[in-house]
Design an enzyme around this catalytic site. Structure first.
Site, PDB file in Angstrom:
ATOM      1  N   ASN A   1      48.981  62.847  52.422  1.00 61.35           N
ATOM      2  CA  ASN A   1      47.698  63.545  52.540  1.00 61.35           C
ATOM      3  C   ASN A   1      47.290  63.560  54.010  1.00 61.35           C
ATOM      4  O   ASN A   1      47.902  62.882  54.825  1.00 61.35           O
ATOM      5  CB  ASN A   1      46.645  62.879  51.646  1.00 61.35           C
ATOM      6  CG  ASN A   1      46.459  61.418  52.003  1.00 61.35           C
ATOM      7  OD1 ASN A   1      46.034  61.099  53.097  1.00 61.35           O
ATOM      8  ND2 ASN A   1      46.808  60.519  51.077  1.00 61.35           N
ATOM      9  N   ASP A  40      48.217  58.989  45.255  1.00 61.69           N
ATOM     10  CA  ASP A  40      48.068  58.480  43.884  1.00 61.69           C
ATOM     11  C   ASP A  40      49.385  58.408  43.131  1.00 61.69           C
ATOM     12  O   ASP A  40      49.515  57.656  42.175  1.00 61.69           O
ATOM     13  CB  ASP A  40      47.064  59.352  43.127  1.00 61.69           C
ATOM     14  CG  ASP A  40      45.662  59.146  43.672  1.00 61.69           C
ATOM     15  OD1 ASP A  40      45.230  57.978  43.716  1.00 61.69           O
ATOM     16  OD2 ASP A  40      45.027  60.128  44.079  1.00 61.69           O
ATOM     17  N   LYS A  89      69.583  62.370  52.500  1.00 58.90           N
ATOM     18  CA  LYS A  89      68.749  63.582  52.452  1.00 58.90           C
ATOM     19  C   LYS A  89      69.300  64.529  51.390  1.00 58.90           C
ATOM     20  O   LYS A  89      70.499  64.837  51.388  1.00 58.90           O
ATOM     21  CB  LYS A  89      68.752  64.273  53.820  1.00 58.90           C
ATOM     22  CG  LYS A  89      67.851  65.489  53.837  1.00 58.90           C
ATOM     23  CD  LYS A  89      67.866  66.209  55.165  1.00 58.90           C
ATOM     24  CE  LYS A  89      67.114  67.526  55.015  1.00 58.90           C
ATOM     25  NZ  LYS A  89      67.231  68.388  56.180  1.00 58.90           N
ATOM     26  N   PHE A 135      36.177  53.482  49.082  1.00 56.34           N
ATOM     27  CA  PHE A 135      35.808  54.824  49.530  1.00 56.34           C
ATOM     28  C   PHE A 135      36.106  55.798  48.400  1.00 56.34           C
ATOM     29  O   PHE A 135      37.026  55.563  47.608  1.00 56.34           O
ATOM     30  CB  PHE A 135      36.623  55.227  50.770  1.00 56.34           C
ATOM     31  CG  PHE A 135      35.947  54.873  52.062  1.00 56.34           C
ATOM     32  CD1 PHE A 135      35.756  53.549  52.428  1.00 56.34           C
ATOM     33  CD2 PHE A 135      35.501  55.870  52.925  1.00 56.34           C
ATOM     34  CE1 PHE A 135      35.132  53.212  53.622  1.00 56.34           C
ATOM     35  CE2 PHE A 135      34.881  55.554  54.120  1.00 56.34           C
ATOM     36  CZ  PHE A 135      34.696  54.233  54.477  1.00 56.34           C
TER      37      PHE A 135
HETATM   38  O1  C5P Z   1      40.405  56.814  42.533  1.00 56.18           O
HETATM   39  P1  C5P Z   1      40.343  57.114  43.970  1.00 56.18           P
HETATM   40  O2  C5P Z   1      41.663  57.244  44.628  1.00 56.18           O
HETATM   41  O3  C5P Z   1      39.458  58.271  44.334  1.00 56.18           O
HETATM   42  O4  C5P Z   1      39.590  55.825  44.566  1.00 56.18           O
HETATM   43  C1  C5P Z   1      39.349  55.697  45.883  1.00 56.18           C
HETATM   44  C2  C5P Z   1      39.361  54.252  46.269  1.00 56.18           C
HETATM   45  O5  C5P Z   1      40.460  53.582  45.671  1.00 56.18           O
HETATM   46  C3  C5P Z   1      39.566  54.073  47.760  1.00 56.18           C
HETATM   47  O6  C5P Z   1      38.891  52.910  48.182  1.00 56.18           O
HETATM   48  C4  C5P Z   1      41.087  53.912  47.869  1.00 56.18           C
HETATM   49  O7  C5P Z   1      41.439  53.236  49.036  1.00 56.18           O
HETATM   50  C5  C5P Z   1      41.420  53.145  46.617  1.00 56.18           C
HETATM   51  N1  C5P Z   1      42.743  53.390  46.037  1.00 56.18           N
HETATM   52  C6  C5P Z   1      43.617  52.343  45.925  1.00 56.18           C
HETATM   53  N2  C5P Z   1      44.844  52.523  45.354  1.00 56.18           N
HETATM   54  C7  C5P Z   1      45.205  53.742  44.889  1.00 56.18           C
HETATM   55  C8  C5P Z   1      44.315  54.821  44.987  1.00 56.18           C
HETATM   56  C9  C5P Z   1      43.085  54.610  45.592  1.00 56.18           C
HETATM   57  O8  C5P Z   1      43.296  51.229  46.354  1.00 56.18           O
HETATM   58  N3  C5P Z   1      46.394  53.901  44.354  1.00 56.18           N
END
Ligand code: C5P
Length: 405
Positions: free
Chosen positions: A219, A288, A298, A333
């Site tokens: 991202n 995610d 590759k 966040f």
């Molecule tokens: O669910 P979402 O990704 O929007 O949540 C955001 C928060 O969760 C942020 O603090 C992010 O750093 C954390 N997060 C995490 N592990 C993930 C996804 C998001 O710690 N796999």
């Protein structure tokens, strides 16, 4: 130059320049301060004038620079060192030489700079610069430690690198952007160090989940918000560990930086450092999902699957929420589009956070990659605070002001 403290809105910074080659960098600092809208005045010691001229600094600060020649002339209605000391919200000594350091450590006053320090009560930021052997002398280090015992003095670390004497080692003055950030922090906090003795653990940047050695899911996060959170915590006296995804910036001097690539690496480091942390800020944009399969070679274009099988990565902050002890403060966040408050509130509750920063990423001049941000802060007691657009460093300070530790 009459100026009761309540009368002025613009922040006032007095820069004092010592006699070292790093003085040339102070010119850039003064220029940046002026461009930031901060009122700036400059004092030069006699030896500083061997390196740069009062005219240079007067031109950059848009105000005559002060020297010892002026100090000893009885042309002022009130003594110059008293006037300057009362005028300043913050005094910055850059570069701080071994000589000026020794004088300050012993409370001596034999020129305009040292007299002004003693005739003022505002916070003093020190940016030392000298040859490695000079910096590492027992006497110099003793003076440095002695001076820092007084909470009025905020010391910046020196950087290691090539010095003007052709040596490679410690003793380089911090770079102007880093000094500027520290100045902005001290103007915000008025020198208060509410995070002394606290361990602050911050994650930032995006993670990259590789499919093969060249392709990844990621991202646009750049980690600038976490960088600002680290600077603000450091300037408020904390010990800071910054766990960051791939980044184009250098971590601030004095911050322990741990680079990671993917979510699993970030999880491993965060879980390892978590038990010792008092404040944990998870500002990283963790990808995610990751590709289900990784190819160490590759993949040829024709072998790329039409539909890429994915699997979730660990939810790090949710795991930290389960591990959290009562003395720990866990902040998350939520980068959102549209309605930012409702989903952030749900995340705060489901992940057992103490507070969350709901962050719009569909507004101009905020979010990913920007130097600025805007947000709504929520906490577990239901408190809510809206922070209008500001620099990420200001946002970081507002967050630490909002959360009670
Ligand atoms: O669910 P979402 O990704 O929007 O949540 C955001 C928060 O969760 C942020 O603090 C992010 O750093 C954390 N997060 C995490 N592990 C993930 C996804 C998001 O710690 N796999």
């Amino acid at each position: 130059m009459s100026h009761p403290e309540t009368e002025h809105g613009q922040k006032r910074v007095l820069i004092a320049v010592g006699g070292g080659i790093a003085a040339y960098k102070t010119c850039e600092l003064v220029s940046r301060l002026f461009q930031t809208g901060i009122e700036v005045r400059v004092i030069l010691t006699r030896s500083a004038q061997e390196f740069i001229t009062p005219l240079t600094l007067a031109t950059l600060s848009r105000h005559p620079a002060y020297t010892d020649d002026l100090f000893w002339q009885p042309v002022h209605s009130r003594p110059l060192h008293i006037e300057l000391g009362e005028w300043a919200d913050l005094l910055v000594i850059a570069p701080l030489t071994a000589n000026t350091l020794a004088k300050l450590a012993w409370g001596m006053a034999d020129n305009l700079l040292t007299n002004t320090v003693l005739a003022s009560t505002c916070p003093v930021l020190l940016a030392p610069a000298m040859n490695t052997d000079m910096w590492e002398q027992l006497t110099v280090q003793r003076n440095w430690q002695q001076l820092l015992l007084d909470s009025r003095y905020h010391g910046m670390s020196t950087a290691s690198g090539l010095l003007a004497c052709d040596r490679i080692g410690a003793g380089r003055m911090a770079e102007p952007p880093e000094i500027l950030a520290h100045i902005q922090s001290l103007l915000h906090t008025k020198g208060q160090r509410d995070l002394v003795g606290k361990q602050v653990l911050i994650s930032t940047g995006g993670t990259q989940e590789y499919l093969d050695p060249v392709r990844f899911i990621g991202n646009p996060a750049t980690g600038k918000m976490g960088l600002a959170l680290a600077q603000a915590a450091l300037h408020r006296g904390a010990n800071v560990t910054l766990v960051h995804g791939p980044a184009s910036w250098d971590a601030p001097l004095g911050v322990q930086a741990i680079p990671v690539i993917n979510a699993e690496e970030m999880q491993q480091v965060m879980v390892e450092y978590f038990p010792k942390a008092d404040v944990i800020v998870m500002s990283a944009a963790v990808a995610d999902v990751k590709p289900k399969n990784y190819s160490p070679d590759k993949l040829p274009k024709r072998s790329l699957p039409e539909n890429l099988p994915l699997e979730p990565v660990p939810d790090i902050v949710a795991q930290l929420g389960r591990l959290k002890q009562p003395h720990q403060c866990l902040i998350g966040f939520a980068a959102q589009t549209g309605n930012i408050v409702k989903p952030a509130w749900e995340k705060l509750q489901s992940k057992k956070l103490d507070a969350i920063v709901a962050n719009p990423i569909d507004q101009a001049n905020s979010g990913f990659g920007s130097d600025n941000n805007q947000a709504v802060f929520l906490d577990h007691q239901g408190r809510q605070a809206e922070v209008p657009p500001c620099s990420k460093l200001q946002m970081a300070h507002h967050l630490y002001d909002f959360v009670s530790f």
